[in-house]
Design an enzyme around this catalytic site. Structure first.
Site, PDB file in Angstrom:
ATOM      1  N   SER A 124      28.751 -39.204 -46.472  1.00  9.95           N
ATOM      2  CA  SER A 124      28.977 -39.759 -47.803  1.00  9.95           C
ATOM      3  C   SER A 124      29.500 -38.682 -48.743  1.00  9.95           C
ATOM      4  O   SER A 124      29.181 -37.489 -48.581  1.00  9.95           O
ATOM      5  CB  SER A 124      27.636 -40.279 -48.322  1.00  9.95           C
ATOM      6  OG  SER A 124      27.704 -40.527 -49.691  1.00  9.95           O
ATOM      7  N   TYR A 149      18.128 -39.448 -50.219  1.00  8.62           N
ATOM      8  CA  TYR A 149      19.181 -40.082 -49.401  1.00  8.62           C
ATOM      9  C   TYR A 149      20.319 -39.092 -49.158  1.00  8.62           C
ATOM     10  O   TYR A 149      20.773 -38.901 -48.029  1.00  8.62           O
ATOM     11  CB  TYR A 149      19.709 -41.346 -50.093  1.00  8.62           C
ATOM     12  CG  TYR A 149      21.007 -41.838 -49.503  1.00  8.62           C
ATOM     13  CD1 TYR A 149      21.037 -42.403 -48.225  1.00  8.62           C
ATOM     14  CD2 TYR A 149      22.219 -41.700 -50.188  1.00  8.62           C
ATOM     15  CE1 TYR A 149      22.235 -42.832 -47.671  1.00  8.62           C
ATOM     16  CE2 TYR A 149      23.412 -42.122 -49.638  1.00  8.62           C
ATOM     17  CZ  TYR A 149      23.425 -42.681 -48.381  1.00  8.62           C
ATOM     18  OH  TYR A 149      24.618 -43.091 -47.822  1.00  8.62           O
ATOM     19  N   LYS A 153      21.923 -37.214 -45.538  1.00  9.66           N
ATOM     20  CA  LYS A 153      23.314 -37.140 -45.055  1.00  9.66           C
ATOM     21  C   LYS A 153      23.720 -35.675 -44.850  1.00  9.66           C
ATOM     22  O   LYS A 153      24.363 -35.326 -43.855  1.00  9.66           O
ATOM     23  CB  LYS A 153      24.258 -37.827 -46.050  1.00  9.66           C
ATOM     24  CG  LYS A 153      24.077 -39.337 -46.100  1.00  9.66           C
ATOM     25  CD  LYS A 153      24.390 -39.977 -44.763  1.00  9.66           C
ATOM     26  CE  LYS A 153      24.027 -41.437 -44.698  1.00  9.66           C
ATOM     27  NZ  LYS A 153      24.125 -42.023 -43.362  1.00  9.66           N
TER      28      LYS A 153
HETATM   29  P1  NAD Z   1      23.850 -51.405 -44.332  1.00 12.83           P
HETATM   30  O1  NAD Z   1      22.452 -51.278 -44.806  1.00 12.83           O
HETATM   31  O2  NAD Z   1      24.563 -52.686 -44.581  1.00 12.83           O
HETATM   32  O3  NAD Z   1      23.941 -51.057 -42.784  1.00 12.83           O
HETATM   33  C1  NAD Z   1      23.059 -50.159 -42.141  1.00 12.83           C
HETATM   34  C2  NAD Z   1      22.471 -50.911 -40.963  1.00 12.83           C
HETATM   35  O4  NAD Z   1      21.590 -50.037 -40.242  1.00 12.83           O
HETATM   36  C3  NAD Z   1      21.667 -52.130 -41.367  1.00 12.83           C
HETATM   37  O5  NAD Z   1      22.124 -53.254 -40.648  1.00 12.83           O
HETATM   38  C4  NAD Z   1      20.219 -51.774 -40.990  1.00 12.83           C
HETATM   39  O6  NAD Z   1      19.485 -52.903 -40.607  1.00 12.83           O
HETATM   40  C5  NAD Z   1      20.441 -50.786 -39.867  1.00 12.83           C
HETATM   41  N1  NAD Z   1      19.381 -49.794 -39.641  1.00 12.83           N
HETATM   42  C6  NAD Z   1      18.798 -48.964 -40.545  1.00 12.83           C
HETATM   43  N2  NAD Z   1      17.927 -48.151 -39.935  1.00 12.83           N
HETATM   44  C7  NAD Z   1      17.954 -48.463 -38.611  1.00 12.83           C
HETATM   45  C8  NAD Z   1      17.296 -47.961 -37.463  1.00 12.83           C
HETATM   46  N3  NAD Z   1      16.417 -46.956 -37.536  1.00 12.83           N
HETATM   47  N4  NAD Z   1      17.564 -48.521 -36.271  1.00 12.83           N
HETATM   48  C9  NAD Z   1      18.453 -49.543 -36.162  1.00 12.83           C
HETATM   49  N5  NAD Z   1      19.113 -50.053 -37.208  1.00 12.83           N
HETATM   50  C10 NAD Z   1      18.880 -49.514 -38.419  1.00 12.83           C
HETATM   51  O7  NAD Z   1      24.666 -50.186 -44.987  1.00 12.83           O
HETATM   52  P2  NAD Z   1      26.231 -49.874 -44.972  1.00 12.83           P
HETATM   53  O8  NAD Z   1      26.712 -49.912 -46.375  1.00 12.83           O
HETATM   54  O9  NAD Z   1      26.914 -50.659 -43.926  1.00 12.83           O
HETATM   55  O10 NAD Z   1      26.185 -48.342 -44.561  1.00 12.83           O
HETATM   56  C11 NAD Z   1      26.369 -47.899 -43.230  1.00 12.83           C
HETATM   57  C12 NAD Z   1      26.239 -46.385 -43.202  1.00 12.83           C
HETATM   58  O11 NAD Z   1      27.193 -45.816 -44.100  1.00 12.83           O
HETATM   59  C13 NAD Z   1      24.871 -45.876 -43.659  1.00 12.83           C
HETATM   60  O12 NAD Z   1      24.515 -44.779 -42.842  1.00 12.83           O
HETATM   61  C14 NAD Z   1      25.127 -45.444 -45.083  1.00 12.83           C
HETATM   62  O13 NAD Z   1      24.234 -44.444 -45.488  1.00 12.83           O
HETATM   63  C15 NAD Z   1      26.554 -44.917 -44.996  1.00 12.83           C
HETATM   64  N6  NAD Z   1      27.255 -44.939 -46.285  1.00 12.83           N
HETATM   65  C16 NAD Z   1      27.324 -46.098 -47.016  1.00 12.83           C
HETATM   66  C17 NAD Z   1      27.954 -46.095 -48.274  1.00 12.83           C
HETATM   67  C18 NAD Z   1      28.015 -47.346 -49.091  1.00 12.83           C
HETATM   68  O14 NAD Z   1      28.232 -47.241 -50.316  1.00 12.83           O
HETATM   69  N7  NAD Z   1      27.858 -48.543 -48.526  1.00 12.83           N
HETATM   70  C19 NAD Z   1      28.535 -44.903 -48.778  1.00 12.83           C
HETATM   71  C20 NAD Z   1      28.448 -43.746 -48.009  1.00 12.83           C
HETATM   72  C21 NAD Z   1      27.802 -43.779 -46.769  1.00 12.83           C
HETATM   73  N1  UFG Z   2      27.595 -48.803 -62.552  1.00  9.91           N
HETATM   74  C1  UFG Z   2      27.406 -49.519 -63.723  1.00  9.91           C
HETATM   75  N2  UFG Z   2      26.591 -50.611 -63.685  1.00  9.91           N
HETATM   76  C2  UFG Z   2      25.970 -51.029 -62.532  1.00  9.91           C
HETATM   77  C3  UFG Z   2      26.173 -50.291 -61.350  1.00  9.91           C
HETATM   78  C4  UFG Z   2      26.987 -49.175 -61.395  1.00  9.91           C
HETATM   79  O1  UFG Z   2      27.951 -49.176 -64.772  1.00  9.91           O
HETATM   80  O2  UFG Z   2      25.222 -52.012 -62.572  1.00  9.91           O
HETATM   81  C5  UFG Z   2      28.499 -47.633 -62.576  1.00  9.91           C
HETATM   82  C6  UFG Z   2      27.830 -46.324 -62.227  1.00  9.91           C
HETATM   83  O3  UFG Z   2      27.235 -45.746 -63.362  1.00  9.91           O
HETATM   84  C7  UFG Z   2      28.996 -45.529 -61.658  1.00  9.91           C
HETATM   85  C8  UFG Z   2      29.869 -46.609 -60.987  1.00  9.91           C
HETATM   86  O4  UFG Z   2      29.481 -47.840 -61.597  1.00  9.91           O
HETATM   87  O5  UFG Z   2      29.752 -44.961 -62.708  1.00  9.91           O
HETATM   88  C9  UFG Z   2      29.664 -46.704 -59.491  1.00  9.91           C
HETATM   89  O6  UFG Z   2      28.276 -46.847 -59.215  1.00  9.91           O
HETATM   90  P1  UFG Z   2      27.743 -47.296 -57.770  1.00  9.91           P
HETATM   91  O7  UFG Z   2      26.245 -47.396 -57.863  1.00  9.91           O
HETATM   92  O8  UFG Z   2      28.485 -48.478 -57.288  1.00  9.91           O
HETATM   93  O9  UFG Z   2      28.189 -46.094 -56.822  1.00  9.91           O
HETATM   94  P2  UFG Z   2      27.835 -44.534 -56.873  1.00  9.91           P
HETATM   95  O10 UFG Z   2      29.129 -43.815 -57.050  1.00  9.91           O
HETATM   96  O11 UFG Z   2      26.766 -44.235 -57.822  1.00  9.91           O
HETATM   97  O12 UFG Z   2      27.239 -44.295 -55.416  1.00  9.91           O
HETATM   98  C10 UFG Z   2      27.828 -44.820 -54.227  1.00  9.91           C
HETATM   99  C11 UFG Z   2      26.724 -45.122 -53.211  1.00  9.91           C
HETATM  100  C12 UFG Z   2      26.100 -43.844 -52.724  1.00  9.91           C
HETATM  101  C13 UFG Z   2      27.175 -42.916 -52.226  1.00  9.91           C
HETATM  102  C14 UFG Z   2      28.204 -42.670 -53.308  1.00  9.91           C
HETATM  103  C15 UFG Z   2      29.316 -41.784 -52.850  1.00  9.91           C
HETATM  104  O13 UFG Z   2      25.728 -45.959 -53.762  1.00  9.91           O
HETATM  105  O14 UFG Z   2      25.237 -44.135 -51.665  1.00  9.91           O
HETATM  106  O15 UFG Z   2      28.753 -43.922 -53.723  1.00  9.91           O
HETATM  107  O16 UFG Z   2      29.837 -42.253 -51.687  1.00  9.91           O
HETATM  108  F1  UFG Z   2      26.609 -41.749 -51.888  1.00  9.91           F
END
Ligand code: NAD
Ligand code: UFG
Length: 338
Positions: A124, A149, A153
């Site tokens: 991330s 979190y 990562k």
């Molecule tokens: P998500 O929660 O939709 O998917 C993660 C999946 O992993 C879920 O289906 C959950 O049930 C499963 N899971 C969690 N722990 C587990 C375990 N121990 N064993 C088996 N299954 C397990 O989240 P996502 O948005 O699809 O994210 C996928 C990956 O990408 C995550 O590692 C997350 O940290 C990373 N990531 C997501 C974002 C984002 O904004 N969505 C940004 C950066 C990184």
């Molecule tokens: N925001 C609002 N109102 C809301 C939600 C968000 O104004 O209800 C704003 C936040 O302040 C920020 C922007 O929208 O300025 C984006 O916020 P998000 O929560 O959607 O995303 P972040 O950038 O804070 O974080 C996301 C994921 C993290 C990841 C990060 C970088 O949640 O897990 O992107 O990849 F680490």
């Protein structure tokens, strides 16, 4: 190739299963459904015409992983499984470290035993230090994470880097995602957060459909063009295709590679609200609220390394992201529960 997709029933995992199948690969999914619904994989079948082999279970369950590796000639793993809510990670840090780190270590242990030494890891942009200048390059400073979190990562990357350093047969790709949004254009799969969404895009679409009264815009006094926070939003289908591109690299390189998956363009919160309204002909009522603790003013990627080495770049624009988020939300107001 046969690809073990951990967390494959989740948001990014399910979209990646579609793109893997489209590219001729075979995903095998393990997911404990902690944050997902198995219907996502039925929808993957609806989209692609191909059923996905699914094991319900935990990646920390070594015996289950051994069973899966015995049953399939797995070529590589894409490791999505993990907990991802920043706020929750501050409340239950031990569970985050347990889940996110032990799953990575158990997976790598079984992979090494079976001689499968190729892994793509979901990292991330949160691993980058707050003091970096924009855009963020893979060489920018990491660490000083602001929540557990983020540390999981950071530490997950370090564990994989050390494994690749110790055994030259390993290929490790660390993908640093920026802000994934949107959904498959069919509207059949998408993101359905439990409870009140933390992230901007699901909050916008739930407000547009009337499930939330109004969006709180967290701060309008940042050093940005309109005072609201700027992020690098990336369409989830582009992100999913980034994994397919990374698989080619994984199979032709040993050692460790780290890549940003972002577009290189930053949009503010108000830019996203306006774009969503324009793309979909809906209203998104909002109020300006105080800043959210821990938020940065601006965060966006330099995606040049991914373009040059993975031959990947995002093709969906802001309008596509808004249209597809709404298409999913309006077809599935309650996510997979409908
Ligand atoms: P998500 O929660 O939709 O998917 C993660 C999946 O992993 C879920 O289906 C959950 O049930 C499963 N899971 C969690 N722990 C587990 C375990 N121990 N064993 C088996 N299954 C397990 O989240 P996502 O948005 O699809 O994210 C996928 C990956 O990408 C995550 O590692 C997350 O940290 C990373 N990531 C997501 C974002 C984002 O904004 N969505 C940004 C950066 C990184
Ligand atoms: N925001 C609002 N109102 C809301 C939600 C968000 O104004 O209800 C704003 C936040 O302040 C920020 C922007 O929208 O300025 C984006 O916020 P998000 O929560 O959607 O995303 P972040 O950038 O804070 O974080 C996301 C994921 C993290 C990841 C990060 C970088 O949640 O897990 O992107 O990849 F680490």
């Amino acid at each position: 190739m046969i690809v073990l997709v951990t967390g494959g029933a989740g948001y990014i995992g399910s979209h990646t299963c579609v793109e893997l199948i489209n590219a001729g690969h075979t995903p095998i999914v393990i997911d404990n459904l902690r944050n997902s619904n198995p219907k996502s994989l039925e929808r993957v079948k609806d989209i692609t015409g191909q059923a996905v082999t699914f094991y319900e279970g935990d990646v920390r369950d070594e015996a289950l992983l051994e069973k899966i590796f015995d049953a399939h000639e797995i070529d590589c793993a894409i490791h999505f499984a993990g907990l991802k809510a920043v706020g929750e990670s501050c409340a239950i840090p031990l569970e985050y470290y347990q889940n996110n780190l032990c799953s990575t270590m158990t997976l790598c242990k079984v992979m090494a035993q079976r001689g499968v030494k190729r892994i793509i890891f979901s990292s991330s942009a949160t691993v980058y230090s707050a003091e970096n200048e924009m855009p963020l390059r893979e060489s920018s400073k990491t660490g000083n994470c602001t929540n557990p979190y983020g540390w999981t990562k950071y530490m997950g990357e370090q564990i994989l880097r050390d494994i690749a350093k110790a055994d030259p047969e390993w290929s490790v790709v660390l993908l640093r995602y920026f802000n994934p949004v949107g959904a498959h254009e069919s509207g059949k799969i998408g993101e359905h957060p439990n409870g009140i969404p933390n992230n901007l895009m699901p909050y916008i679409s739930q407000t547009a459909i009337g499930k939330r009264e109004k969006l709180s815009v967290f701060g309008n006094d940042y050093a940005t063009h309109d005072g609201t926070g700027v992020r690098d939003y990336i369409h989830v289908v582009d992100l999913a295709r980034g994994h397919v591109a990374a698989m080619d690299y994984l199979c032709s390189h040993k050692g460790e590679g780290v890549f940003n998956l972002g577009t290189g363009t930053g949009y503010s919160v108000l830019d996203m609200v306006k774009a969503f309204e324009t793309a979909n002909g809906v209203k998104v009522p909002f109020v300006i609220a105080p800043r959210r603790p821990g938020d940065l003013d601006t965060c966006y990627a330099d995606p040049a390394k991914s373009a040059q080495i993975l031959h990947w770049q995002a093709t969906h624009d802001q309008n596509d992201m808004c249209r597809d988020s709404w298409n999913w939300q309006s077809q599935n107001p309650n996510g997979y529960d409908d």
